[in-house]
Design an enzyme around this catalytic site. Structure first.
Site, PDB file in Angstrom:
ATOM      1  N   GLY A  18      40.020  46.156  36.313  1.00 54.82           N
ATOM      2  CA  GLY A  18      38.824  45.571  35.714  1.00 54.82           C
ATOM      3  C   GLY A  18      38.305  46.527  34.651  1.00 54.82           C
ATOM      4  O   GLY A  18      39.033  47.425  34.196  1.00 54.82           O
ATOM      5  N   ALA A  20      36.246  48.959  34.930  1.00 55.30           N
ATOM      6  CA  ALA A  20      36.227  50.348  35.401  1.00 55.30           C
ATOM      7  C   ALA A  20      37.628  50.957  35.347  1.00 55.30           C
ATOM      8  O   ALA A  20      37.828  52.058  34.830  1.00 55.30           O
ATOM      9  CB  ALA A  20      35.672  50.413  36.823  1.00 55.30           C
ATOM     10  N   ALA A  48      36.224  40.774  38.830  1.00 53.29           N
ATOM     11  CA  ALA A  48      34.955  40.203  38.371  1.00 53.29           C
ATOM     12  C   ALA A  48      34.797  40.312  36.863  1.00 53.29           C
ATOM     13  O   ALA A  48      34.184  39.461  36.236  1.00 53.29           O
ATOM     14  CB  ALA A  48      33.799  40.921  39.068  1.00 53.29           C
ATOM     15  N   THR A  49      35.361  41.377  36.282  1.00 55.68           N
ATOM     16  CA  THR A  49      35.077  41.631  34.869  1.00 55.68           C
ATOM     17  C   THR A  49      35.402  40.428  33.995  1.00 55.68           C
ATOM     18  O   THR A  49      34.584  39.990  33.189  1.00 55.68           O
ATOM     19  CB  THR A  49      35.872  42.865  34.387  1.00 55.68           C
ATOM     20  OG1 THR A  49      35.516  43.979  35.209  1.00 55.68           O
ATOM     21  CG2 THR A  49      35.566  43.176  32.934  1.00 55.68           C
ATOM     22  N   ASP A 217      39.002  45.517  49.336  1.00 55.26           N
ATOM     23  CA  ASP A 217      40.147  46.401  49.609  1.00 55.26           C
ATOM     24  C   ASP A 217      39.813  47.882  49.453  1.00 55.26           C
ATOM     25  O   ASP A 217      40.166  48.700  50.304  1.00 55.26           O
ATOM     26  CB  ASP A 217      41.312  46.086  48.656  1.00 55.26           C
ATOM     27  CG  ASP A 217      42.024  44.790  49.005  1.00 55.26           C
ATOM     28  OD1 ASP A 217      41.619  44.136  49.983  1.00 55.26           O
ATOM     29  OD2 ASP A 217      42.991  44.443  48.291  1.00 55.26           O
ATOM     30  N   ARG A 290      16.337  38.440  42.099  1.00 62.65           N
ATOM     31  CA  ARG A 290      17.376  37.822  42.915  1.00 62.65           C
ATOM     32  C   ARG A 290      17.030  37.775  44.393  1.00 62.65           C
ATOM     33  O   ARG A 290      17.277  36.775  45.061  1.00 62.65           O
ATOM     34  CB  ARG A 290      18.703  38.554  42.693  1.00 62.65           C
ATOM     35  CG  ARG A 290      19.214  38.280  41.297  1.00 62.65           C
ATOM     36  CD  ARG A 290      20.525  38.937  41.002  1.00 62.65           C
ATOM     37  NE  ARG A 290      20.972  38.464  39.687  1.00 62.65           N
ATOM     38  CZ  ARG A 290      22.024  38.914  39.053  1.00 62.65           C
ATOM     39  NH1 ARG A 290      22.772  39.864  39.582  1.00 62.65           N
ATOM     40  NH2 ARG A 290      22.363  38.432  37.885  1.00 62.65           N
ATOM     41  N   GLU A 378      32.313  48.844  40.595  1.00 63.86           N
ATOM     42  CA  GLU A 378      31.619  48.253  41.741  1.00 63.86           C
ATOM     43  C   GLU A 378      32.079  48.872  43.058  1.00 63.86           C
ATOM     44  O   GLU A 378      31.385  48.787  44.068  1.00 63.86           O
ATOM     45  CB  GLU A 378      31.841  46.729  41.741  1.00 63.86           C
ATOM     46  CG  GLU A 378      30.890  45.991  42.653  1.00 63.86           C
ATOM     47  CD  GLU A 378      30.951  44.477  42.500  1.00 63.86           C
ATOM     48  OE1 GLU A 378      31.325  43.983  41.419  1.00 63.86           O
ATOM     49  OE2 GLU A 378      30.620  43.788  43.482  1.00 63.86           O
TER      50      GLU A 378
END
Ligand SMILES: Cc1cc2nc3c(=O)[nH]c(=O)nc-3n(C[C@H](O)[C@H](O)[C@H](O)COP(=O)(O)OP(=O)(O)OC[C@H]3O[C@@H](n4cnc5c(N)ncnc54)[C@H](O)[C@@H]3O)c2cc1C
Ligand code: FES
Lengths: 565, 112
Positions: A18, A20, A48-49, A217, A290, A378
Site C-alpha cells: 500500500g 506505506a 486500503a490505499t 495479518d 465518527r 495502518e
C-alpha cells in the site's frame, strides 16, 4: 501434493504494497539497499490505499494559513487523550513534505487558481484536506507510488506472496516465510531488515470497507514473533457506510465526500433528523464526528426507528441536480447505472468497520521492540489514539512508510554483512506445505461466522456479556480450525489460504475482544454500553503480547512506545 | 423476493482436464457475479477458486473472468436470474478454476 520450498535474499523486505509499503521501498532503495516488495495480492492493489476515495489531511496552508501544530492539536483532541504524541507529531510535522513530494511526482491534487485545494472535514479546525477528483485520491496515490517504484532501481516486486510468519534468529527478525499463491510452494525470504506494512483489520467485521487482504495479518505476525500491540480495542467505525440498495462498482465509504461537499441530511424512518438528540445538531452541514455518528445511528436502529436494512437514511433530495453534477460529475452516472437518483430517493447507511487505530508498537523511527523489525502505515498503533481524524490515515501511511524505509536502510548499513540464518524456517515450511487433515470444514463459512460475531458483539457498541460471548465463539472456531491447513497444497488452494487467514483473524479478533473487555469505560471509538462514561483512570494505553500462546494485556504509561525503545 | 441465478462454472487445475459444475445461487436484484461466487464458497463449496481483493470499489482489477465468453469484472457484472457461464480468462495462464496468472511478469516472485 506439496511443493519444493523456494527462497530469496534481500537487504530490506517490505511486506505489503500500500502507500506505506511502497513509500518505504522507495526510501530504502534510495539509500542504496536491495529491496524485496512483497504482497499477497497484486502490487499496489490489494489494500486500503487503492480504495480510498476521499481526502488527505495535511497542514499545507495553501489556501488558509495553517501550521502542523494546529493539525497536531486537532489530532490529539480527536484521540481523546490516548495518542502516542511522538507518532502523532511525526504524522503532522512531516505530512506536508510527503504531500509535496507526491505533488512533484504528479499525483494531481485538486487545484483552484494554481493552489492546492483544501477541504474542511469534521474534527479539523480549518480546511486542511487535499484530494484528487473525482473520488480518485487513493487510486492516484497508489498509481503515483507504483510508477515511482517501477522507476527505482533496486526494488524487486513479488505479488501473490502471502506472508504467514516472521522468521527469527534468537530474538531478531531475519525475514519471513510465505505461501506462494501462484504455485502453492513455501518461500523463505531472508532479510537484514523487515518492514511490516500490511494495513489494517477491518475484514474481521461483517460490515466493512475492507479488501479481502485486511484480516489483520501484520498484527498476528508481529504477535507470534514476540512483538507487542497497542490500543487494539480501538476499531473505528465509519458511520455512514453504504447499506442499501446494493451498489456495485463503488466503495461503501463513498458518501463521505458527498457530505463534505453537499451536506446531506441523516434521517430516521420517520424521515426526521435525529443527531440533535445525541448532542450534535447538523443543520444540513457535515459536522458530526465518527464515534458520535455511529452511536446515534445504532441507537436509532435499536429504538425501532431504523431503515428497512437496519441503518438510517441519508438524503440529498434537497440538492439540485445541477449541484450534484457539478460536485460529482461521472459518479452521478455510475449511481444512475445502479438505479439510484439522489434527487428522488434517500439511500440507507449504517456504521461499517473502516480503520484500526491500534496496531504494532513502534517508536518514531518505526522500530518495533523486535530487532530487525519495523512497521509502517495502518499496521502501526498509537498515532491516532482512541479515534482518528478523517484524512489522517493516508498521511500516516506516507509519512511512516518513508520513515520506516530510512530507518530500515540505516539499520542494514549498521548491522549485518548478510542476513542471519533463521532458526524457525523448517517449522514454517512444514506448516505451509503440510499434508491436509482428513477432517472436512468450510473455511469460508467459518470466516463469515467470525465476521458476524465481531460485528454484533465487539462492534461499535459493546458490553461485557456480548464480548464474553464473542470470546467463546472465537475459541470454538479456533478449535475447529486445528493445527494443520486443509487442501491439496497446490496453486491457489483457497481452503489453505482461508486457513492461514483464519489463523490470523482468530488471534487478532481475540486480542481486540480481550482489550475491549478490559477497558471498562467509553472513550472514542470504544463504546461500552455498560460503562457509558469516560473514566480518568483509563487514560492509559493497553499493550498486548503473547505468552506461550496466551494473550497478556498490560495497561501502561501512555508513552510506552518510547519507554520500550 | 428471492430468485435464483444458475452459475455454470469451469473447474480444474489443467486447461485440458477440467469440468463444468453448476450451482443455484439465490440473490437480490443489484448483486454482482462476485457476490454469487462468494455465496457459493461460503454455502456450497469452499474449494472454488476465485480471485478478488476490493469486492466493491472496482479498484483492484483482480476479478476478471469470462462471462458467457466475454471478459468482465466479476464485481461489476450483475447477477441475473438466468444461466450464466463463467470461465477463466482464456488468454492467460490458468492457475485454478476461475483464477489465472494476471500479474505482469516483473511483479512475480522468482526463486533465487
Ligand atoms: C475504502 C476506504 C477508504 C478510505 N478513505 C480514506 C481517505 O479518504 N483518507 C484517509 O486518510 N484514509 C482513508 N482510508 C484509510 C487509508 O486508506 C488506510 O489507512 C491507508 O491507505 C493504509 O495504508 P497502508 O499502506 O498502511 O495499508 P494498505 O494500503 O491497506 O496496504 C496493505 C497491503 O498489505 C498487503 N498484505 C496484507 N497482509 C499481507 C500478508 N500476509 N502478506 C503479504 N501482503 C500482505 C495487502 O494485500 C495490501 O496490499 C480509507 C480506507 C478504506 C478501506
Ligand atoms: S474485486 Fe476488485 S476490481 Fe473486482
Amino acid at each position: 501434493m506439496t511443493q519444493e520450498p523456494m527462497s530469496a535474499e534481500t537487504d530490506v523486505l517490505v511486506i505489503g504494497s500500500g502507500a506505506a509499503g511502497m513509500y518505504a521501498a522507495i526510501e530504502a532503495a534510495r539509500s542504496g539497499c536491495q529491496v524485496l516488495l512483497a504482497d499477497r495480492s497484486l502490487i499496489g492493489r490489494g489494500g486500503a490505499t487503492v480504495m480510498a476515495q476521499m481526502t488527505v489531511a495535511v497542514a499545507l496552508g495553501s489556501e488558509t494559513p495553517d501550521h502542523w501544530r494546529y493539525h497536531y492539536a486537532d489530532t490529539l483532541t480527536a484521540g481523546r487523550g490516548l495518542c502516542n504524541e511522538p507518532l502523532a507529531q511525526l504524522l503532522c510535522e512531516e505530512g506536508p513534505d510527503c504531500i509535496r513530494a507526491m505533488d512533484g511526482w504528479g499525483v494531481g491534487w485538486a487545484r483552484k487558481d494554481g493552489r492546492i485545494t483544501q477541504a474542511m472535514a469534521p474534527g479539523h479546525d480549518r480546511p486542511r484536506c487535499v484530494y484528487v477528483d473525482f473520488l480518485n485520491t487513493g487510486p492516484a496515490v497508489s498509481k503515483t507510488l507504483r510508477t515511482f517504484v517501477n522507476k527505482s532501481s533496486g526494488i524487486r516486486k513479488a505479488g501473490d506472496l502471502c506472508v504467514v510468519d516472521l522468521l527469527r534468529n534468537k530474538g531478531d527478525v531475519v525475514g519471513a516465510a510465505a505461501l506462494h499463491l501462484g504455485s502453492g510452494a513455501p518461500v523463505i525470504l531472508s532479510a537484514k531488515a523487515t518492514i511490516l506494512a500490511t494495513g489494517g483489520l477491518t475484514r474481521l467485521y461483517r460490515r466493512n470497507s475492507a479488501s479481502a487482504n485486511m484480516g489483520g495479518d501484520g498484527y498476528a505476525l508481529a504477535l507470534r514473533a514476540g512483538g507487542s500491540l497497542v490500543d487494539m480495542e480501538f476499531v473505528q467505525f465509519f458511520p455512514i457506510g453504504h447499506l442499501a440498495p446494493r451498489l456495485i462498482g463503488m466503495d461503501p465509504i463513498m458518501w463521505d465526500p458527498f457530505r463534505y461537499k453537499l451536506g446531506g441530511r441523516l434521517l430516521n424512518n420517520r424521515m426526521e433528523e435525529f443527531t440533535q438528540h445525541y448532542g450534535v445538531a447538523e443543520d444540513g452541514k457535515y459536522v458530526i464526528t465518527r464515534d458520535v455518528g455511529s452511536y446515534a445511528i445504532l441507537k436509532e436502529v435499536e429504538a425501532g426507528r431504523g431503515s428497512p436494512h437496519g441503518g438510517v437514511y441519508l438524503s440529498f433530495q434537497h440538492c439540485p441536480e445541477r449541484a450534484l453534477r457539478e460536485s460529482f460529475g461521472p459518479v452521478i452516472d455510475r449511481l444512475a447505472a445502479n438505479g439510484i437518483d439522489l434527487t428522488r430517493v434517500p439511500i440507507e447507511v449504517a456504521p461499517i468497520a473502516h480503520y484500526h487505530m491500534g496496531g504494532i508498537v513502534a517508536d518514531a523511527k518505526m522500530q518495533t521492540g523486535l530487532p530487525g523489525l519495523f512497521a509502517a502505515g495502518e499496521a502501526v498503533g498509537g498515532a491516532n489514539g482512541a479515534n482518528r481524524l478523517s484524512g489522517n490515515a493516508i498521511t500516516e501511511a506516507l509519512v511512516f512508510g518513508r520513515r520506516a524505509g530510512r530507518s530500515a536502510a540505516d539499520s542494514v548499513k549498521r548491522l549485518r554483512a548478510s542476513p542471519d540464518h533463521a532458526d524457525d524456517a523448517q517449522k514454517a515450511i512444514a506448516l505451509i506445505a503440510a499434508e491436509a487433515p482428513t477432517r472436512n470444514f468450510n473455511t469460508a463459512e467459518m470466516q463469515q461466522t467470525l465476521q458476524k460475531t465481531m460485528q454484533d458483539n465487539v462492534g461499535a457498541l459493546r458490553d461485557e456479556a456480548k464480548i464474553v460471548a464473542a470470546i467463546d465463539t472465537i475459541s470454538l472456531l479456533a478449535d475447529e480450525l486445528g493445527d494443520t491447513p486443509p487442501g491439496d497444497g497446490n496453486r491457489f488452494d483457497m481452503r489453505r489460504i482461508d486457513w492461514f487467514d483464519l489463523r490470523n483473524m482468530l488471534l487478532v479478533s481475540r486480542v481486540v475482544a480481550e482489550a475491549a473487555l478490559a477497558r471498562t469505560e467509553t472513550r472514542g471509538a470504544h463504546q461500552r454500553e455498560d460503562y457509558p462514561r469516560l473514566s480518568p483512570d483509563w487514560a492509559l494505553n493497553q499493550t498486548v503480547g503473547l505468552q506461550d500462546a496466551r494473550i497478556e494485556l498490560s495497561a501502561g504509561p501512555r508513552d510506552i512506545a518510547e519507554a520500550r525503545s | 423476493m428471492s430468485e435464483n441465478a444458475t452459475l455454470r462454472i469451469w473447474r480444474g487445475l489443467d486447461v485440458n482436464d477440467g469440468r463444468w459444475e453448476t450451482y443455484e445461487v439465490p440473490f437480490e436484484a443489484g448483486q454482482s457475479v462476485l457476490d454469487g461466487l462468494r455465496w457459493i464458497r461460503a454455502n456450497r463449496d469452499p474449494t472454488l477458486a476465485i480471485r478478488f481483493s476490493c469486492i466493491n470499489a472496482n479498484a483492484c482489477k483482480e476479478c476478471m473472468v469470462e462471462l458467457d465468453g466475454e471478459t468482465v469484472y466479476a464485481c461489476t457484472a450483475r447477477l441475473q436470474a438466468r444461466k450464466m457461464t463463467l470461465a477463466p480468462l482464456s488468454n492467460k495462464k490458468l492457475l485454478r478454476d476461475l483464477v489465472t496468472e494476471i500479474a505482469p511478469p516483473t511483479e512475480r516472485f522468482r526463486n533465487s
